[in-house]
Design a protein around this motif. Sequence first.
Motif, short mmCIF file in Angstrom:
data_model
loop_
_atom_site.label_atom_id
_atom_site.label_comp_id
_atom_site.label_asym_id
_atom_site.label_seq_id
_atom_site.Cartn_x
_atom_site.Cartn_y
_atom_site.Cartn_z
N GLY A 161 0.79 -1.23 0.00
CA GLY A 161 0.00 0.00 0.00
C GLY A 161 0.81 1.27 0.00
O GLY A 161 0.25 2.37 0.04
N VAL A 162 2.14 1.16 -0.04
CA VAL A 162 3.03 2.33 -0.05
C VAL A 162 3.59 2.47 -1.46
O VAL A 162 4.15 1.51 -2.02
CB VAL A 162 4.16 2.17 0.97
CG1 VAL A 162 5.13 3.35 0.86
CG2 VAL A 162 3.60 2.08 2.37
N GLU A 163 3.42 3.65 -2.05
CA GLU A 163 3.94 3.90 -3.39
C GLU A 163 4.78 5.17 -3.37
O GLU A 163 4.33 6.21 -2.86
CB GLU A 163 2.80 4.05 -4.40
CG GLU A 163 3.29 4.27 -5.83
CD GLU A 163 2.16 4.24 -6.85
OE1 GLU A 163 1.49 3.20 -6.94
OE2 GLU A 163 1.95 5.27 -7.50
N GLY A 164 5.97 5.05 -3.90
CA GLY A 164 6.86 6.21 -3.93
C GLY A 164 8.14 5.88 -4.67
O GLY A 164 8.33 4.78 -5.22
N ASP A 165 9.06 6.85 -4.66
CA ASP A 165 10.35 6.72 -5.36
C ASP A 165 11.42 6.24 -4.39
O ASP A 165 11.51 6.74 -3.25
CB ASP A 165 10.77 8.06 -5.96
CG ASP A 165 9.78 8.55 -7.00
OD1 ASP A 165 9.27 7.69 -7.75
OD2 ASP A 165 9.52 9.77 -7.05
N ILE A 166 12.23 5.30 -4.86
CA ILE A 166 13.36 4.82 -4.05
C ILE A 166 14.47 5.88 -4.11
O ILE A 166 14.95 6.23 -5.18
CB ILE A 166 13.87 3.47 -4.57
CG1 ILE A 166 12.80 2.40 -4.37
CG2 ILE A 166 15.15 3.07 -3.86
CD1 ILE A 166 13.21 1.03 -4.84
#
Length: 821
Positions: free
Chosen positions: A663-668
Amino acid sequence: MRKFSRTLLLCFSMLLIGWSSASMAVNKSNTVGKNSDTTTAVEENKTVKTADLEDLQQQLNEIKQQVSAASKDSQLSALNNQAAELANKADEYTTILLPNLAQIKTQLEVVGPEPEPGALDESAEVSKKRNSLNNEKAKIEKNLDYAQTLKSNAANLSKQIIELRRNALKTQLALDAGSILSSRFWSPIFSPLPEDQLKFDDFWQQLKDTWSSAWEPDVFWGSLSLALLSIAIWLCSRRLMENVLVWISARVFPDGRLRRSFLACAMVVGTVVTIYGGANLMYLVFARNYQLTPLMQGFVDALLGLTIFSALIVGLGRALLSIQRPSWRLMHLPDPLAHALRRYPAAMAILLMLFGTIEQMNSVVGSSVSTAIFGNGIASLLIGLLLGSATLRVNKARKKLRAQDETVESRSTIAGLIYLSATVVSVVILLALMIGYIPLARFLTYEVVWFSIVLSCLYLTTKLTGDLCESLFSEHHASGKWIKQAFNLDGRYLEQASILFSAIGRTILVLLAIIALFNGTYGSTTPMTIVDKVIEIMGSDSLGKINIVPANLMNAVICLVVGLYILRTARRWLNTKFLPKTAMDSGMRMSLVTLFSNIGYVLVILVTLSVLGIEWNKLAWIVSALSVGIGFGLQEIVKNFISGLILLTERPVKVGDLVSISGVEGDIRRINVRATEIQLSDKSTVIVPNSQLISQNVRNVTMGNAQGVATIPLIFPLDIDPEQVRDILLEAYTQHESIQDMPAPSVSFSQLTPDGITLSVTGYVSSPRIVSRTKSDLLFDILKRLRVAGVQLSSPQNLVVQNLPAEIAANYTDNAKKDDA
């Protein structure tokens, strides 16, 4: 400079003359006293028993045991006195036994030899007397040999103790040898030891004989020619060689910094070659037709080694200051500061050569510890004063520039550190001499000189390496053009090669400098010594030994600090200089930098433990004891560490990817040893353990250059014209700049329900990151186009019932109230 040299030599000569005169007087008085004692001992005609000699042997054995356990200079000094007294006692016994032996031999001559076979028999009393005298003679001879052996062993033990004390001056930095203000320090000048006087008399006699042999009539003109040639090389060849090097730099090398760095390094080499070559010619004056004694040969070899170091100091000073050619100076040093320091390298070289000669003289003749302490103290005093004078002169020159309203650049961090270190070291040297820690002052003196030589050579060679690689691979020079044409390379590859080979060369030079700093010292280390040490380090089993001592501990701390600094510098070089020149994306570059850092930390730890002297097989029991704790308490840490290595090597996700997990979406943003940092759209950061990225389902939105999909479902009333609406939607998508032509946008008839018609329009964009923005722009445009075309979206339908009977309406009202309740 010449006045300074003459004054220094005059003072040194006066000290030697005073020292020699006082020593000769003491030696004569001691010799007279010793002869009188010997005469008295002979006159008394004492007897020496075997038990007396055995008692001396027991004392000698006890002294040897105490020497092996002694750790202080005072203890060694007392034991040396005991060994000397024991040697004198054995000599006294020898003096007593010799007259007794002579007396027995005289009595045997009176008695005569045994009668030959066939001669008249002698009386029993005569035969008994002869046998008694022979037994007494054998006993005295045995005791005489015993006494002479004891004397020799005691003298050798005394020499060993003196050598231990002399070595302690170099290793035991906390040894209190007496202040330079005390009378004990100046005793070698005013009251030298008789033993030292005898040794130096022998040394001067051998030196005198060597000098005389070089000027004998049959070799005079050859010696004179070699001496004049040596002086000519010292005076003229260096200037001539520098002019030739300047011509070569200007004519052979292309325009750029390579000219300056080559000339600086060539000046250092030229200075060393000319001075050392002249010294070798002067050596041939005395050694070409005459075999030097072992003492003279060792002394001359040491002088030649000191000549190399002194010439190196002079050459480095000329190259770095560049007084004659300020525009070619490598360092950012104003001319007034350079002129303020111009005489100090030569003065330092003269002092080190002079007192290095004295130290080598003390070493080859085996002088007493007090004499060695005196030489070390005077050398440390003058060099400390010279070092402090240099810092004061630089500070005075800077103040003078400020007073003249001239712009003075602020010191860089390294320049400030050098200035501070020189000031502190000079003050510490003088304080150590005042309070009596002469070994510490001597250690600091030679180490600061050695550090200065190594770091100066490192600076020049790294400059030369960088400029050489830059010129070699430059597209504007012939070599770079040839390499580019021969291998059909792009220009950026030449730049990458220049940076890479420059970094490799500088890394090798830094490693050699570190080895030289830790394993060398002034006057005793040569380039071949450093090479041998490198081979020893690479092929030794130092990782399999443990020997933790304070010196190793200090070296390990220095190695750790230097290793971390080098690792940090290399990481910054990779991240900012080398990798940006490649075709790698930012994620790959970040992964390589992180992987390089992890490997570098492991290597730094291994090297630090190796310098510390830790043996790995002796740590096996510690590893076994901690295995259970690693299995339970450190399980997660180890698992995350291994997962991090897998992420960096296999790269299922990399820095810069857009991922979705749990459920976590983002940029590494960063992949660390234990966890990965994911930045969300609101700039907040989520820390995700590396093991979750390996064991769980992860959606990598941007992996493999994935395209973004902009899909908008719309619901229309049943009475619309579907083809008209499809054309409107397709027109909106095709005219948007972010929608790609291939694959072309499309409209699909998704559903047909009583509520209306559902049409879904789909288009592709270059990146998933712009899907949200593109959909927003499309919705604005689509709504505007639908209104212009008079097409409305479907709205929810409401059922309205009118004219219901009263009782039915009442029931609906009651039910509504119940629902509200």
